[in-house]
Motif scaffolding. Structure first.
Motif, PDB file in Angstrom:
ATOM      1  N   VAL A 184       0.816  -1.179  -0.046  1.00  0.00           N
ATOM      2  CA  VAL A 184      -0.432   0.137   0.472  1.00  0.00           C
ATOM      3  C   VAL A 184       0.937   1.005  -0.137  1.00  0.00           C
ATOM      4  O   VAL A 184       0.545   2.342  -0.674  1.00  0.00           O
ATOM      5  CB  VAL A 184      -0.760   0.076   1.274  1.00  0.00           C
ATOM      6  N   ARG A 185       2.036   1.588   0.797  1.00  0.00           N
ATOM      7  CA  ARG A 185       3.200   2.784   0.514  1.00  0.00           C
ATOM      8  C   ARG A 185       3.238   2.963  -0.725  1.00  0.00           C
ATOM      9  O   ARG A 185       3.561   3.901  -1.345  1.00  0.00           O
ATOM     10  CB  ARG A 185       4.219   2.037   1.474  1.00  0.00           C
ATOM     11  N   VAL A 187       2.045   1.799  -3.044  1.00  0.00           N
ATOM     12  CA  VAL A 187       1.008   2.206  -4.577  1.00  0.00           C
ATOM     13  C   VAL A 187       1.216   3.281  -4.135  1.00  0.00           C
ATOM     14  O   VAL A 187       0.818   4.400  -5.441  1.00  0.00           O
ATOM     15  CB  VAL A 187      -0.473   1.484  -4.530  1.00  0.00           C
ATOM     16  N   ALA A 188       1.536   3.717  -2.347  1.00  0.00           N
ATOM     17  CA  ALA A 188       0.958   5.345  -2.842  1.00  0.00           C
ATOM     18  C   ALA A 188       2.287   6.624  -3.100  1.00  0.00           C
ATOM     19  O   ALA A 188       2.307   7.416  -3.568  1.00  0.00           O
ATOM     20  CB  ALA A 188       1.111   5.962  -1.431  1.00  0.00           C
ATOM     21  N   GLU A 189       3.540   5.622  -3.371  1.00  0.00           N
ATOM     22  CA  GLU A 189       4.459   6.466  -3.874  1.00  0.00           C
ATOM     23  C   GLU A 189       4.636   6.379  -5.037  1.00  0.00           C
ATOM     24  O   GLU A 189       4.810   7.291  -6.358  1.00  0.00           O
ATOM     25  CB  GLU A 189       5.759   5.370  -3.848  1.00  0.00           C
ATOM     26  N   MET A 191       1.641   6.640  -6.991  1.00  0.00           N
ATOM     27  CA  MET A 191       0.759   7.685  -7.312  1.00  0.00           C
ATOM     28  C   MET A 191       1.169   9.249  -7.154  1.00  0.00           C
ATOM     29  O   MET A 191       0.686  10.116  -7.800  1.00  0.00           O
ATOM     30  CB  MET A 191      -0.010   8.041  -5.997  1.00  0.00           C
TER      31      MET A 191
END
Ligand code: GTP
Ligand code: MG
Lengths: 195, 124
Positions: A184-185, A187-189, A191
């Motif tokens: 999830v981290r 994915v955030a990066e 984005m």
């Protein structure tokens, strides 16, 4: 009146999001799903018919048949408004057409690498790279198997530096949590910094 | 809260004020409803004329007293997803069931959602 009804219903309906658990045959996908899911992993059958198989990579022969694929999945309730589903992707190559539909709208993917045969996760890595689906590689460390370092795995799979690689034990919830958090981290990066 | 509503799947489907993931009371037949494997469905009303329904649909309505995904309904009924989608589509068309489309990364997932997922996993 009708719109009031639907608004009240909307309050009661959480939206779902999904993460895929991929990897070769026997890599530990179902084990991982079961270790973190709040329900015993469920299995559902997807019958692929001619009409629903309009994706690429299909030979005309297959498109005329009906194929049944079993999918394992688990569930994690995030809050009243959000529920996360983890889908184990069918490992065998003949089910690749299934991945297209599964990957659609997925938040990201975990590629489970099997230390006894690293090469079985190559197709998963290829698939997510080509589709631009953010993924992490989790190396499921089976006892007695060769222990790779993160760097060795990265090199063997020719992974870009930005792709996280973790060692894990799919049977342990804490270990799987660390893998999912890393995803999830990531994915955030992804984005924040579009490739 | 409200910005999450922009993340519905069918962003190109309807006018701006209609939240597209709530499919209710519609005239559309089953095949007009685009259900995903992780669309979440729930029974819309308590009273049901069971005689007007297929036995599987009655079972679906019982299951759907609790919100759950199409995939869960399929697994619990041991009926393939494709078949469940048709049965559910009919129930939605007749106003017995409400559905919410999943979040999808086709419309970018908000930071809030990612944070909620992180928190949720951490709590496990
Ligand atoms: N020692 C050890 N065994 C594991 C681990 N993870 C899974 N296993 C075992 O390996 C076997 C295969 O695991 P599964 O979770 O069924 O693998 P899978 O990827 O779902 O397999 P397919 O769906 O058949 O492709 C099972 O007997 C598990 O108990 C692990 O981390 N360590
Ligand atoms: Mg499995």
């Amino acid at each position: 009146m009708a719109s009031n009804d639907s608004e009240r219903a909307d309050d009661r309906i959480p939206a779902a999001i999904k993460i895929l658990i991929a990897g070769g045959f026997g890599a530990g996908k179902t084990t991982l799903v079961g270790a973190v899911s709040e329900i015993a992993p469920l299995s559902t059958e997807e019958v692929m018919t001619e009409a629903s198989m309009g994706v690429d990579d299909l030979s005309g022969v297959e498109a005329k048949t009906t194929t049944t694929v079993a999918l394992d999945f688990g569930r994690i309730s995030i809050n009243d408004d959000l529920v996360l589903y983890l889908f184990g992707t069918p490992g065998q190559e003949r089910f690749w057409f299934m991945w297209e539909e599964l990957a659609l709208g997925a938040l990201g993917a975990v590629v489970l690498a099997d230390t006894r045969r690293l090469e079985t996760c190559f197709p998963s890595v290829d698939f997510f790279e080509r589709r631009g689906v953010p993924f992490v590689v989790a190396v499921n460390c089976f006892e007695g198997a060769h222990h790779y370092t993160e760097g060795e795995v990265r090199e063997a799979l020719s992974l870009a530096d930005r792709v996280p690689v973790l060692l894990c034990d799919a049977r342990r919830r804490e270990s799987d949590k660390a893998v999912l958090l890393a995803l999830v981290r990531h994915v955030a990066e992804s984005m924040a910094t579009p490739v | 809260m409200s910005e999450q509503h922009d993340l519905g799947l069918d962003s190109d489907a309807t006018g701006p004020l209609v939240r597209p993931y709530v499919m209710t009371q519609g005239r559309q037949r089953g095949d007009a409803v685009q259900l995903d494997m992780i669309s979440v469905v729930i029974a819309a009303r308590a009273e049901v004329d069971e005689m007007a329904l297929e036995p599987e649909q009655v079972r679906i309505l019982q299951l759907c007293r609790r919100a759950q995904s199409v995939a869960e309904v399929s697994a619990h009924l041991d009926v393939p997803v494709a078949v469940v989608k048709v049965l559910l589509g009919d129930l939605i068309g007749r106003g017995y069931v409400l559905a919410r489309a999943p979040y999808t990364t086709q419309s970018p997932v908000s930071r809030d959602i990612l944070q909620a997922v992180l928190d949720g996993i951490q709590r496990l």
